[in-house]
Structures are given as C-alpha cells and as structure tokens.
Design an enzyme around this catalytic site. Sequence first.
Site, PDB file in Angstrom:
ATOM      1  N   TYR A  47      -4.310 -13.248   0.636  1.00 46.55           N
ATOM      2  CA  TYR A  47      -3.633 -14.322   1.485  1.00 46.55           C
ATOM      3  C   TYR A  47      -3.650 -15.692   0.488  1.00 46.55           C
ATOM      4  O   TYR A  47      -2.677 -16.415   0.427  1.00 46.55           O
ATOM      5  CB  TYR A  47      -4.271 -14.698   2.684  1.00 46.55           C
TER       6      TYR A  47
ATOM      7  N   LYS B 117     -12.924  -1.408   1.727  1.00 41.09           N
ATOM      8  CA  LYS B 117     -12.354  -0.373   0.714  1.00 41.09           C
ATOM      9  C   LYS B 117     -13.174  -0.529  -0.485  1.00 41.09           C
ATOM     10  O   LYS B 117     -12.738  -0.517  -1.626  1.00 41.09           O
ATOM     11  CB  LYS B 117     -10.763  -0.777   0.613  1.00 41.09           C
TER      12      LYS B 117
ATOM     13  N   ASP C 133      -8.876   2.819   5.498  1.00 39.48           N
ATOM     14  CA  ASP C 133      -7.850   3.801   5.711  1.00 39.48           C
ATOM     15  C   ASP C 133      -8.323   4.619   6.864  1.00 39.48           C
ATOM     16  O   ASP C 133      -7.812   5.249   7.944  1.00 39.48           O
ATOM     17  CB  ASP C 133      -7.451   4.525   4.522  1.00 39.48           C
TER      18      ASP C 133
ATOM     19  N   ASP D 228      -5.294  -8.142   9.481  1.00 42.43           N
ATOM     20  CA  ASP D 228      -4.052  -8.463  10.070  1.00 42.43           C
ATOM     21  C   ASP D 228      -3.129  -7.229  10.413  1.00 42.43           C
ATOM     22  O   ASP D 228      -2.628  -6.932  11.674  1.00 42.43           O
ATOM     23  CB  ASP D 228      -3.053  -9.005   8.751  1.00 42.43           C
TER      24      ASP D 228
ATOM     25  N   ASP E 100      -2.583  -5.673  14.602  1.00 43.81           N
ATOM     26  CA  ASP E 100      -1.281  -5.197  15.107  1.00 43.81           C
ATOM     27  C   ASP E 100      -1.445  -3.813  15.653  1.00 43.81           C
ATOM     28  O   ASP E 100      -0.808  -3.395  16.529  1.00 43.81           O
ATOM     29  CB  ASP E 100      -0.110  -5.218  14.051  1.00 43.81           C
TER      30      ASP E 100
HETATM   31  C1  IPM Z   1      -1.042 -13.159  12.100  1.00 40.46           C
HETATM   32  C2  IPM Z   1       0.559 -13.065  11.466  1.00 40.46           C
HETATM   33  C3  IPM Z   1       0.521 -14.058  10.185  1.00 40.46           C
HETATM   34  C4  IPM Z   1      -0.714 -13.548   9.434  1.00 40.46           C
HETATM   35  C5  IPM Z   1       1.717 -14.560   9.396  1.00 40.46           C
HETATM   36  C6  IPM Z   1       2.829 -15.074  10.461  1.00 40.46           C
HETATM   37  C7  IPM Z   1       1.552 -15.253   8.415  1.00 40.46           C
HETATM   38  O1  IPM Z   1       0.730 -11.978  11.332  1.00 40.46           O
HETATM   39  O2  IPM Z   1      -1.502 -14.196  12.471  1.00 40.46           O
HETATM   40  O3  IPM Z   1      -1.275 -12.096  12.140  1.00 40.46           O
HETATM   41  O4  IPM Z   1      -0.384 -12.457   8.364  1.00 40.46           O
HETATM   42  O5  IPM Z   1      -1.880 -13.835   9.324  1.00 40.46           O
HETATM   43 MG    MG Z   2      -0.022 -10.244  11.768  1.00 45.64          MG
END
Ligand code: IPM
Ligand code: MG
Length: 348
Positions: free
Chosen positions: A136, A186, A218, A242, A246
């Site tokens: 990042y 990884k 993975d 990240d 999700d």
């Molecule tokens: C998160 C989001 C952010 C990230 C984006 C909006 C930059 O996806 O907080 O998970 O990738 O960290």
């Molecule tokens: Mg995110």
Amino acid sequence: MHIAILAGDGIGPEIMEQAVRILHALNLTDLKLSDALVGGAAYHAVGHPLPDETLKLCQEADAILFGAVGDPSCDSLERHLRPEQAILGLRSALGLFANLRPAKMLTALSDMSALKPEVAAEIDLLIVRELNGDVYFGEKGMRKTDEGLREGYDIMSYDEDEVRRIAHVAFKAAQRRKGKLCSVDKANVLETSQLWRDVVIEVSAQYPDVTLDHMYVDNAAMQLVRSPGQFDVVVTGNLFGDILSDQASMCVGSIGLLASASLGEGTCGLYEPIHGSAPDIAGKGSANPCAMILSAVMMLRHSFGLELQALKIEQAVAAILDDNILAADLGGHHDCQQIGDAILAKMV
Ligand code: IPM
Ligand code: MG
C-alpha cells in the site's frame, strides 16, 4: 470527548447520521462533534481529498469517526487526488498502524451467512491488520519496459520494527481472547513474508501463553470458508488483511455489519466500517448503518473506556437484528433511518 466526524462519500453521510443520533442519545456530558470534509466530497468542494483543515481537526480530536470514501466520478484523477488517498493519508499521518476487525456470527443471522449455518455458527474471530506499510505504501508508479511496454509497479516491503509492533498488538489481543494467534503470510514466495514470519516467531517468545500458528494466505482464504471456527486472532499485513476481512464479513452475513478500529501509539483512534462507499445504493436510504454504529461502539470502548454505553448500543443492535429489522444487504426491507430508529428505541 472531541470527535471528528468524517462522513465522506456515497452511503457515508446517511450511515453517519444514524451513528451520530445514537451518540447524542447517550447524553454524554462532554461530547463535542466536529464535522469535516473528506474523500470525493472534499475533492469536489476544495480540490483535495484530505484538506489541511480536516487533517488538523483529526490531529486535535480525541477520536475520529469515519464513514467511507470512494467516488466513481474521481476514478480518472491522478492517484494522489483520489478519495481513497484520504483514508490512507490519515492512517499514515496519524500513525494508525493497527487495524482491529472483529467478526462474530450472531445467532439471529445464522441463515444469512454465505456459509452453511453450522459452519458459520462457530465464527468469533479478530483480524489484526497492519495498516501503515506493505505494498500500500511502497514506491509505485507507471513506467516503460525496455521493449516500450507500459508497466505498473508497487513495491511490497516491511521492516522488522513494523512487523514487531503489530505482532505485539496481536499477541496481546490473543491473550485477552482464547490465546490463539494465526499469522498469515506468503512466506513460500515473498521475502517480505519471510521476514514477517521470522519476526512474529521472535516476538512469540514473550508470549508463552499464546499458541502461534502460521498459514499461507491462500490456505487462510480457503480455511476461512472451510472451518472459520478454528480462528481466534489472525494477524496479517495490509493487503492480505484487506482481502481476508471482506471475506470474513460475508461469512457472518454481510459486509454491512463489520466495524473496525485503527489504533496507533497515541491515544487518538479512527473508527470506520470495513465496507466502502457503495455508490450504487448511495442516497437511496437503503444502506445498513450497523457497521457504522458498531464502529462508534468500538470508539466508546477503545478511546473512552465507556464500556456500559458501548454494551447498551451493541445489545440494541443485536436485539433489532433478532427482531428481523434488516436492511437490504441482509434481505430485509428496512431503510437506514428505520434501523436507526429501532436501535434508539431499544436503548431506552
Ligand atoms: C478498507 C478499504 C480501504 C483499504 C480503501 C478504501 C483504500 O478497502 O478499509 O478495507 O484498502 O484499506
Ligand atoms: Mg477493504
């Protein structure tokens, strides 16, 4: 308790409105809320996604409540002007290196999980995501190869101090929970990950009461849907965290439920839902404010030690979900405002 309120883009303002109503309902005596522009909203108003005034407010505040950033109308801007740079800039400027993303299956929602109910029922985990480093924040750019082809690049790296400090946060979190830590990397391919693993092992010597495992990312993605109950605390880098967070959110029903806390060495924390600005549903009133409200709960707990108030809201959220008061993300028909109303009603 001076709180910077950064609603941002898309559904940010509508979910923030509900979180703010709930904070006011607590009748806290020294609560002061200050709004500021961030993300695409700030870019459109003043030409920068993280204006100086916003950063200054955040530096002076005791805590930051953050909605979401992301606006398709900004997709073709130069990267440093895109809405996402606001949250990355805040995380970095304020040294918020530790992102805590809890995911727990609520009984009321057991058929909402993307997993079989009996598999999902076991989920009670915490992802500790490093937030200030990794691919990042490495050097990045566009260049031409010797053959004249366009090439994009992003450098992935961690130094040992960055790994050490997040490892300490994760081991301490594991001590307060079930004493199990899984470090995700990884290391079979990446040097960054090899260093990550070496340093996590070194730090583990100071936490003999925590059981440490390592998993390739993975495999971790696969295990998270195969048997998520095996995880207690997961510690991982910025990019893997990240993605896995999700994924974890759909395992407990919806990304509209997951809150997060971003903490650093200082006392100021930033609290935000893990989801984005959802431009497709913005302004329709159909967004689920629960993740935003639960982010405020994390703030009350971590920044202000207001456990009773935090619990009161948390129980009210669980109670409305139990009553099937659900937004569209969970197959319901209640709008954002109605969900706020229902939570407030449960709080009295
Ligand atoms: C998160 C989001 C952010 C990230 C984006 C909006 C930059 O996806 O907080 O998970 O990738 O960290
Ligand atoms: Mg995110």
